[in-house]
Design a protein around this motif. Structure first.
Motif, PDB file in Angstrom:
ATOM      1  N   ASP A 194       0.807  -1.220   0.000  1.00 31.61           N
ATOM      2  CA  ASP A 194       0.000   0.000   0.000  1.00 31.61           C
ATOM      3  C   ASP A 194       0.845   1.277   0.000  1.00 31.61           C
ATOM      4  O   ASP A 194       0.711   2.103  -0.891  1.00 31.61           O
ATOM      5  CB  ASP A 194      -0.951   0.019   1.204  1.00 31.61           C
ATOM      6  CG  ASP A 194      -2.036  -1.053   1.078  1.00 31.61           C
ATOM      7  OD1 ASP A 194      -2.247  -1.561  -0.036  1.00 31.61           O
ATOM      8  OD2 ASP A 194      -2.644  -1.385   2.107  1.00 31.61           O
ATOM      9  N   CYS A 195       1.721   1.422   0.990  1.00 31.87           N
ATOM     10  CA  CYS A 195       2.452   2.700   1.114  1.00 31.87           C
ATOM     11  C   CYS A 195       3.870   2.648   0.552  1.00 31.87           C
ATOM     12  O   CYS A 195       4.542   3.667   0.446  1.00 31.87           O
ATOM     13  CB  CYS A 195       2.486   3.174   2.566  1.00 31.87           C
ATOM     14  SG  CYS A 195       3.576   2.225   3.654  1.00 31.87           S
ATOM     15  N   GLY A 196       4.348   1.443   0.201  1.00 37.26           N
ATOM     16  CA  GLY A 196       5.676   1.333  -0.379  1.00 37.26           C
ATOM     17  C   GLY A 196       6.818   1.269   0.619  1.00 37.26           C
ATOM     18  O   GLY A 196       7.981   1.216   0.230  1.00 37.26           O
ATOM     19  N   TRP A 197       6.502   1.259   1.936  1.00 30.71           N
ATOM     20  CA  TRP A 197       7.568   1.120   2.940  1.00 30.71           C
ATOM     21  C   TRP A 197       8.403  -0.093   2.574  1.00 30.71           C
ATOM     22  O   TRP A 197       7.898  -1.095   2.074  1.00 30.71           O
ATOM     23  CB  TRP A 197       6.955   0.937   4.335  1.00 30.71           C
ATOM     24  CG  TRP A 197       7.982   0.640   5.375  1.00 30.71           C
ATOM     25  CD1 TRP A 197       8.657   1.532   6.131  1.00 30.71           C
ATOM     26  CD2 TRP A 197       8.459  -0.660   5.770  1.00 30.71           C
ATOM     27  NE1 TRP A 197       9.537   0.878   6.974  1.00 30.71           N
ATOM     28  CE2 TRP A 197       9.434  -0.467   6.761  1.00 30.71           C
ATOM     29  CE3 TRP A 197       8.170  -1.958   5.360  1.00 30.71           C
ATOM     30  CZ2 TRP A 197      10.104  -1.520   7.369  1.00 30.71           C
ATOM     31  CZ3 TRP A 197       8.849  -3.010   5.957  1.00 30.71           C
ATOM     32  CH2 TRP A 197       9.800  -2.783   6.949  1.00 30.71           C
ATOM     33  N   GLU A 198       9.706   0.005   2.810  1.00 33.71           N
ATOM     34  CA  GLU A 198      10.607  -1.078   2.457  1.00 33.71           C
ATOM     35  C   GLU A 198      11.529  -1.408   3.608  1.00 33.71           C
ATOM     36  O   GLU A 198      12.084  -0.520   4.250  1.00 33.71           O
ATOM     37  CB  GLU A 198      11.431  -0.656   1.237  1.00 33.71           C
ATOM     38  CG  GLU A 198      12.289  -1.745   0.684  1.00 33.71           C
ATOM     39  CD  GLU A 198      13.011  -1.303  -0.577  1.00 33.71           C
ATOM     40  OE1 GLU A 198      14.259  -1.327  -0.568  1.00 33.71           O
ATOM     41  OE2 GLU A 198      12.330  -0.940  -1.544  1.00 33.71           O
ATOM     42  N   GLY A 199      11.680  -2.692   3.866  1.00 28.47           N
ATOM     43  CA  GLY A 199      12.616  -3.171   4.883  1.00 28.47           C
ATOM     44  C   GLY A 199      13.551  -4.190   4.270  1.00 28.47           C
ATOM     45  O   GLY A 199      13.126  -5.035   3.465  1.00 28.47           O
ATOM     46  N   LYS A 200      14.803  -4.099   4.622  1.00 25.77           N
ATOM     47  CA  LYS A 200      15.798  -5.030   4.099  1.00 25.77           C
ATOM     48  C   LYS A 200      16.040  -6.120   5.139  1.00 25.77           C
ATOM     49  O   LYS A 200      16.152  -5.828   6.321  1.00 25.77           O
ATOM     50  CB  LYS A 200      17.088  -4.290   3.774  1.00 25.77           C
ATOM     51  CG  LYS A 200      16.880  -3.251   2.696  1.00 25.77           C
ATOM     52  CD  LYS A 200      18.109  -2.410   2.473  1.00 25.77           C
ATOM     53  CE  LYS A 200      17.809  -1.370   1.407  1.00 25.77           C
ATOM     54  NZ  LYS A 200      18.913  -0.458   1.224  1.00 25.77           N
ATOM     55  N   ARG A 201      16.131  -7.347   4.683  1.00 24.57           N
ATOM     56  CA  ARG A 201      16.347  -8.482   5.567  1.00 24.57           C
ATOM     57  C   ARG A 201      17.486  -9.342   5.035  1.00 24.57           C
ATOM     58  O   ARG A 201      17.582  -9.582   3.838  1.00 24.57           O
ATOM     59  CB  ARG A 201      15.087  -9.343   5.692  1.00 24.57           C
ATOM     60  CG  ARG A 201      13.859  -8.615   6.207  1.00 24.57           C
ATOM     61  CD  ARG A 201      14.032  -8.258   7.683  1.00 24.57           C
ATOM     62  NE  ARG A 201      12.852  -7.641   8.240  1.00 24.57           N
ATOM     63  CZ  ARG A 201      12.643  -6.329   8.305  1.00 24.57           C
ATOM     64  NH1 ARG A 201      13.540  -5.497   7.823  1.00 24.57           N
ATOM     65  NH2 ARG A 201      11.556  -5.850   8.850  1.00 24.57           N
ATOM     66  N   HIS A 202      18.320  -9.800   5.950  1.00 22.03           N
ATOM     67  CA  HIS A 202      19.425 -10.677   5.569  1.00 22.03           C
ATOM     68  C   HIS A 202      19.113 -12.133   5.875  1.00 22.03           C
ATOM     69  O   HIS A 202      19.745 -13.031   5.334  1.00 22.03           O
ATOM     70  CB  HIS A 202      20.709 -10.254   6.284  1.00 22.03           C
ATOM     71  CG  HIS A 202      21.198  -8.930   5.812  1.00 22.03           C
ATOM     72  ND1 HIS A 202      22.070  -8.797   4.767  1.00 22.03           N
ATOM     73  CD2 HIS A 202      20.905  -7.675   6.205  1.00 22.03           C
ATOM     74  CE1 HIS A 202      22.311  -7.516   4.544  1.00 22.03           C
ATOM     75  NE2 HIS A 202      21.619  -6.820   5.406  1.00 22.03           N
ATOM     76  N   ARG A 203      18.152 -12.341   6.746  1.00 24.76           N
ATOM     77  CA  ARG A 203      17.760 -13.696   7.125  1.00 24.76           C
ATOM     78  C   ARG A 203      16.274 -13.879   6.881  1.00 24.76           C
ATOM     79  O   ARG A 203      15.517 -12.917   6.860  1.00 24.76           O
ATOM     80  CB  ARG A 203      18.072 -13.938   8.599  1.00 24.76           C
ATOM     81  CG  ARG A 203      19.555 -13.897   8.868  1.00 24.76           C
ATOM     82  CD  ARG A 203      19.866 -14.295  10.276  1.00 24.76           C
ATOM     83  NE  ARG A 203      21.302 -14.196  10.487  1.00 24.76           N
ATOM     84  CZ  ARG A 203      21.862 -14.121  11.657  1.00 24.76           C
ATOM     85  NH1 ARG A 203      21.136 -14.108  12.736  1.00 24.76           N
ATOM     86  NH2 ARG A 203      23.165 -14.041  11.765  1.00 24.76           N
ATOM     87  N   ALA A 204      15.869 -15.129   6.775  1.00 19.80           N
ATOM     88  CA  ALA A 204      14.457 -15.432   6.551  1.00 19.80           C
ATOM     89  C   ALA A 204      13.711 -15.332   7.887  1.00 19.80           C
ATOM     90  O   ALA A 204      13.421 -16.331   8.534  1.00 19.80           O
ATOM     91  CB  ALA A 204      14.307 -16.810   5.929  1.00 19.80           C
ATOM     92  N   SER A 205      13.382 -14.112   8.265  1.00 18.83           N
ATOM     93  CA  SER A 205      12.623 -13.866   9.498  1.00 18.83           C
ATOM     94  C   SER A 205      11.178 -14.309   9.295  1.00 18.83           C
ATOM     95  O   SER A 205      10.757 -14.634   8.181  1.00 18.83           O
ATOM     96  CB  SER A 205      12.668 -12.375   9.834  1.00 18.83           C
ATOM     97  OG  SER A 205      12.066 -11.634   8.783  1.00 18.83           O
ATOM     98  N   ASN A 206      10.385 -14.303  10.350  1.00 27.73           N
ATOM     99  CA  ASN A 206       8.988 -14.715  10.240  1.00 27.73           C
ATOM    100  C   ASN A 206       8.214 -13.906   9.198  1.00 27.73           C
ATOM    101  O   ASN A 206       7.463 -14.496   8.425  1.00 27.73           O
ATOM    102  CB  ASN A 206       8.302 -14.667  11.607  1.00 27.73           C
ATOM    103  CG  ASN A 206       8.791 -15.787  12.511  1.00 27.73           C
ATOM    104  OD1 ASN A 206       9.230 -16.825  12.030  1.00 27.73           O
ATOM    105  ND2 ASN A 206       8.723 -15.581  13.809  1.00 27.73           N
ATOM    106  N   PRO A 207       8.353 -12.563   9.145  1.00 26.41           N
ATOM    107  CA  PRO A 207       7.632 -11.833   8.097  1.00 26.41           C
ATOM    108  C   PRO A 207       8.079 -12.206   6.677  1.00 26.41           C
ATOM    109  O   PRO A 207       7.297 -12.106   5.739  1.00 26.41           O
ATOM    110  CB  PRO A 207       7.954 -10.365   8.395  1.00 26.41           C
ATOM    111  CG  PRO A 207       8.313 -10.336   9.838  1.00 26.41           C
ATOM    112  CD  PRO A 207       8.973 -11.667  10.109  1.00 26.41           C
ATOM    113  N   VAL A 208       9.312 -12.653   6.518  1.00 22.46           N
ATOM    114  CA  VAL A 208       9.783 -13.101   5.206  1.00 22.46           C
ATOM    115  C   VAL A 208       9.140 -14.436   4.863  1.00 22.46           C
ATOM    116  O   VAL A 208       8.687 -14.655   3.735  1.00 22.46           O
ATOM    117  CB  VAL A 208      11.326 -13.213   5.179  1.00 22.46           C
ATOM    118  CG1 VAL A 208      11.815 -13.976   3.958  1.00 22.46           C
ATOM    119  CG2 VAL A 208      11.962 -11.832   5.243  1.00 22.46           C
TER     120      VAL A 208
END
Length: 185
Positions: A128-142
């Protein structure tokens, strides 16, 4: 007397200690109560300062990957950043990135946050808003993006595997992308 070449970890700690001695008085940190370590696993964090309240010792842990990625000036800035944390622990029993930290860090030309030194493996994006988060590991949200909502707008997430460009919005999509990529995951 040995001719042995120092390990990468020994070289990192040696350079950090030399720079720490140069700036310790300016920061106000007691180096006799600072230990040093190197992390070979850290992928996004250039350094961290941990405090043992029982021993009253701060341990500065520096990333081997950051050391290899940064030039000497950038590396020394990371050392100063972590020493400001050590100073806060030594003088106040706690540390963060608040106003006290910012003031001391600015006085010794230490960054408040470090520049990234590696590309993330995943990108979490709000549809929706385009917020972006970078992840290096497969966290739960990933792994299960449909179980989480954007903290800014409440929208759903789409996850991208950066190297392949594959995307998913559900736990099943994560599993399918992982299976499709096989060894390239």
């Amino acid at each position: 007397m040995s001719d042995a070449t120092p390990t990468v970890e020994e070289a990192i700690v040696a350079q950090a200690r030399v720079h720490a001695r140069e700036v310790a008085d300016e920061i106000g940190v007691d180096l006799a109560s600072v230990d040093w370590a190197v992390s070979a696993r850290a992928k996004r964090r250039a350094g961290v300062c941990r405090y043992d309240h029982e021993r009253e010792v701060a341990t500065v842990v520096l990333s081997r990957r950051a050391y290899r990625s940064y030039d000497s000036g950038e590396f020394e800035a990371i050392v100063r950043h972590e020493l400001v944390h050590a100073w806060e622990f030594q003088t106040h029993g706690e540390s963060g990135h608040g106003s006290r930290f910012r003031e001391r860090a600015a006085a010794v030309d230490a960054p408040r946050h470090c520049e990234p030194f590696s590309e993330p493996r995943y990108r979490l994006v709000c549809s929706d808003c385009g917020w972006e988060g970078k992840r290096h590991r497969a966290s739960n949200p990933v792994k299960a993006p449909d179980q989480y909502r954007c903290g800014d707008c409440g929208g759903g997430y789409r996850v991208e595997h950066v190297e392949s460009g594959r995307t998913w919005t559900t736990a099943g999509g994560y599993g399918a992308a992982r299976a499709a990529l096989g060894d390239d995951w």
